[in-house]
Design a protein around this motif. Structure first.
Motif, PDB file in Angstrom:
ATOM      1  N   THR A 163     -18.102  45.846   9.922  1.00 39.55           N
ATOM      2  CA  THR A 163     -17.479  45.112   8.826  1.00 39.55           C
ATOM      3  C   THR A 163     -18.469  45.013   7.678  1.00 39.55           C
ATOM      4  O   THR A 163     -19.591  44.539   7.863  1.00 39.55           O
ATOM      5  CB  THR A 163     -17.064  43.695   9.259  1.00 39.55           C
ATOM      6  OG1 THR A 163     -16.182  43.776  10.373  1.00 39.55           O
ATOM      7  CG2 THR A 163     -16.361  42.970   8.120  1.00 39.55           C
ATOM      8  N   CYS A 164     -18.055  45.467   6.495  1.00 44.52           N
ATOM      9  CA  CYS A 164     -18.895  45.401   5.294  1.00 44.52           C
ATOM     10  C   CYS A 164     -18.243  44.437   4.315  1.00 44.52           C
ATOM     11  O   CYS A 164     -17.076  44.613   3.937  1.00 44.52           O
ATOM     12  CB  CYS A 164     -19.039  46.789   4.675  1.00 44.52           C
ATOM     13  SG  CYS A 164     -20.181  46.849   3.269  1.00 44.52           S
ATOM     14  N   VAL A 165     -18.986  43.398   3.905  1.00 44.29           N
ATOM     15  CA  VAL A 165     -18.462  42.363   3.011  1.00 44.29           C
ATOM     16  C   VAL A 165     -19.264  42.380   1.715  1.00 44.29           C
ATOM     17  O   VAL A 165     -20.493  42.235   1.730  1.00 44.29           O
ATOM     18  CB  VAL A 165     -18.542  40.965   3.662  1.00 44.29           C
ATOM     19  CG1 VAL A 165     -17.963  39.906   2.726  1.00 44.29           C
ATOM     20  CG2 VAL A 165     -17.806  40.955   4.998  1.00 44.29           C
ATOM     21  N   ALA A 166     -18.564  42.565   0.586  1.00 42.17           N
ATOM     22  CA  ALA A 166     -19.210  42.612  -0.726  1.00 42.17           C
ATOM     23  C   ALA A 166     -19.255  41.224  -1.349  1.00 42.17           C
ATOM     24  O   ALA A 166     -18.627  40.276  -0.860  1.00 42.17           O
ATOM     25  CB  ALA A 166     -18.460  43.576  -1.644  1.00 42.17           C
ATOM     26  N   THR A 167     -19.986  41.115  -2.454  1.00 44.83           N
ATOM     27  CA  THR A 167     -20.097  39.841  -3.156  1.00 44.83           C
ATOM     28  C   THR A 167     -18.995  39.655  -4.195  1.00 44.83           C
ATOM     29  O   THR A 167     -18.950  38.627  -4.859  1.00 44.83           O
ATOM     30  CB  THR A 167     -21.466  39.740  -3.847  1.00 44.83           C
ATOM     31  OG1 THR A 167     -21.649  40.885  -4.684  1.00 44.83           O
ATOM     32  CG2 THR A 167     -22.585  39.696  -2.826  1.00 44.83           C
ATOM     33  N   LEU A 168     -18.128  40.653  -4.364  1.00 48.63           N
ATOM     34  CA  LEU A 168     -16.985  40.522  -5.256  1.00 48.63           C
ATOM     35  C   LEU A 168     -15.854  41.388  -4.733  1.00 48.63           C
ATOM     36  O   LEU A 168     -16.037  42.190  -3.810  1.00 48.63           O
ATOM     37  CB  LEU A 168     -17.343  40.890  -6.693  1.00 48.63           C
ATOM     38  CG  LEU A 168     -17.594  42.351  -7.061  1.00 48.63           C
ATOM     39  CD1 LEU A 168     -17.590  42.504  -8.578  1.00 48.63           C
ATOM     40  CD2 LEU A 168     -18.918  42.843  -6.529  1.00 48.63           C
ATOM     41  N   GLU A 169     -14.677  41.233  -5.326  1.00 47.80           N
ATOM     42  CA  GLU A 169     -13.484  41.902  -4.831  1.00 47.80           C
ATOM     43  C   GLU A 169     -13.204  43.187  -5.610  1.00 47.80           C
ATOM     44  O   GLU A 169     -13.746  43.418  -6.682  1.00 47.80           O
ATOM     45  CB  GLU A 169     -12.279  40.959  -4.942  1.00 47.80           C
ATOM     46  CG  GLU A 169     -12.438  39.663  -4.165  1.00 47.80           C
ATOM     47  CD  GLU A 169     -11.257  38.733  -4.351  1.00 47.80           C
ATOM     48  OE1 GLU A 169     -10.366  39.051  -5.175  1.00 47.80           O
ATOM     49  OE2 GLU A 169     -11.221  37.691  -3.683  1.00 47.80           O
TER      50      GLU A 169
END
Length: 500
Positions: free
Chosen positions: A234-240
């Protein structure tokens, strides 16, 4: 979620921004104040609560205390609460909520009614992130409580207001940001009026590349894997609304992917081989494809073993397998030869995962467990793998069972601010434990059910009691849980509410 949306997610197709917003609709209402005349903003005030969906019920809350609910004959999107001229009986911090099925929504934004000048400060926030980088349109959102005012943005070091925006039909203004710095905003009700108190300062940084995302491995994939199995990252960014990529070393991997949220993506690797071992990172890029990729995430190591090499030996020091809580336990893994990488694996009732990795020069690795507690209880084994092709791995060692008796260590609770809390403000507590990856809970004395719950990757967390009133005064404790274990309660902390 509709079957069509679910199918899109399975295919890994990106959702449009409209679809994303529909999926993540916030049901909380909006609250604002309207003055009959902006020349005298407190002479005759009405509060308007606007719901997201038609509803039959509205409720106003003042200084943390709910007022009598309003029941309507037919559904409406908003309700007006007249306050008239602001007096000591109507000053305060207001929120509202609306009916949602047979319950209430969460609380609206906060509106401060003071009846005096300077006017209360607005709230300044960033959208989408507190930094600027090529290709990203960063904005500052200044949100006040009064309808129809003029907003002013100031940058620290500038003599004049940077920008002025009139909002005749709104309670907020959006300012595009092109330069880094420390920003604050105010508002005024008319051209000759004095500005409100300034908002809290917001710092905007300038970055050549976006900051790194977070890469994690799914819990059931965090053990030593066998060839032919699969793994999910799972890769989670700091913006959408960004593009993602997964890499092994410098190689970009084109693998199946899916998303259920606009700020993250799931990468699936199937039919793993021994060559898939190693370090993985992810990064993201703005959707225009012309901007630089973000910094890389912290690496995540994937461990595979085919079980063809002789099993190592695992021993515990001290040999007692029921160590005292708070003590140190050393687990020594011995291989037949040097030049290998060791993995310590822990298995308990919930999971089976790699607990530590070492590449010593000799034939043994020493894994140290400090300040042991019930969270360390489980069955431990170790394996080793070759560092060069064909990357063969050993069979697992015989298990060593470790049992630490007693509850998890007692946490410590303290308030973030000293003294009585103003009615209508938030009370923030900090719960400090000694075990990471747990759920923290805030409890009131005499109550069995927690008021707040927060999962934290760290051994501590903030617990927020939102919008406190006189009814919240009392003693509070915290605890944390790592299923099925539960810590002792912290020593109690007294919450005082001003005016009580």
């Amino acid at each position: 979620m509709s079957a069509w949306v679910a199918l899109l997610l399975l295919w890994g197709l990106a959702l449009s921004r409209v679809t994303e917003e529909a999926l993540f609709l916030d049901p909380r209402p909006n609250l604002w104040a309207e003055a009959q005349s902006l020349l005298e903003p407190w002479a005759n005030v009405t509060l308007t609560c606007q719901s997201r969906l038609p509803t039959l019920a509205f409720q106003l809350l003042r200084d943390g205390v709910a007022q009598d609910p309003v029941r309507l004959a037919s559904p409406a999107l908003e309700h007006r609460f007249p306050l008239g001229a602001v007096t000591s009986d109507t000053r305060g911090l207001y929120r509202c909520r609306s009916g949602l099925n047979s319950r209430w929504t969460g609380l609206s934004n906060l509106v401060e009614v003071t009846g005096s000048e300077p006017l209360p400060p607005p709230l300044l926030s960033t959208k989408p992130v507190p930094w600027i980088t090529p290709g990203l349109n960063t904005e500052l959102l200044c949100h006040g409580g009064l309808h129809g005012v003029t907003f002013l943005l100031r940058r620290e070091g500038d003599d004049q207001f940077l920008e002025v925006v009139e909002a005749p039909e709104d309670t907020k203004a959006i300012f595009p940001v092109k330069r880094p710095g420390n920003y604050s905003c105010t508002y005024r009700t008319h051209a000759a009026g004095a500005p409100s108190e300034p908002s809290a300062t917001v710092t905007i940084e300038e970055l050549a590349r976006p900051p790194p995302p977070t890469l994690t491995i799914k819990t059931d994939s965090a053990a030593v894997l066998s060839p032919g199995s699969g793994v999910s990252f799972t890769c989670v960014a700091t913006l959408e609304g960004v593009h993602f990529q997964l890499r092994r070393g410098e190689e970009v991997l084109m693998v199946p992917r899916a998303s259920t949220s606009p700020d993250r993506i799931f990468f699936q690797l199937n039919n793993l081989t021994l060559e898939d071992r190693g370090f993985y990172t992810c990064s993201y890029q703005l959707r225009d494809n012309l901007t630089p990729w973000s910094l890389d995430s912290a690496p995540v190591e994937l461990v595979l073993s085919d079980g063809t090499l002789p099993a190592p030996e695992l021993s515990a020091e001290p040999a007692a397998l029921s160590p005292a809580p708070g003590s140190v336990v050393q687990l020594r893994c011995r291989a037949p030869r040097s030049g290998v990488r060791f993995a310590l694996v822990r298995k308990d009732a919930r999971e089976h995962r790699v607990h530590g990795l070492l590449s010593p020069e000799g034939t043994e690795a020493l894994f140290e467990l400090r300040d042991v507690s019930g969270a360390h209880s489980g069955n431990y084994s170790c394996v080793y793998t070759d560092l060069a092709p064909p990357f063969s791995g050993s069979a697992p060692s015989a298990s060593v069972e470790l049992r630490v008796d007693g509850p998890l260590p007692r946490p410590q609770l303290r308030p973030r601010r000293i003294g009585a809390v103003t009615p209508g403000r938030d009370a923030v507590f900090h719960c400090e434990g000694r075990v990471p990856d747990v759920i923290f809970e805030l409890l009131r004395a005499g109550k069995a059910e927690p008021l707040e719950e927060v999962w934290s990757h760290h051994p501590s967390a903030d617990l927020v009691l939102t919008y406190v009133g006189p009814q919240h005064a009392g003693k509070y404790s915290c605890r944390y849980r790592s299923y099925p274990l539960l810590s002792e309660l912290s020593d109690p902390v007294e919450l005082q509410v001003a005016g009580e």
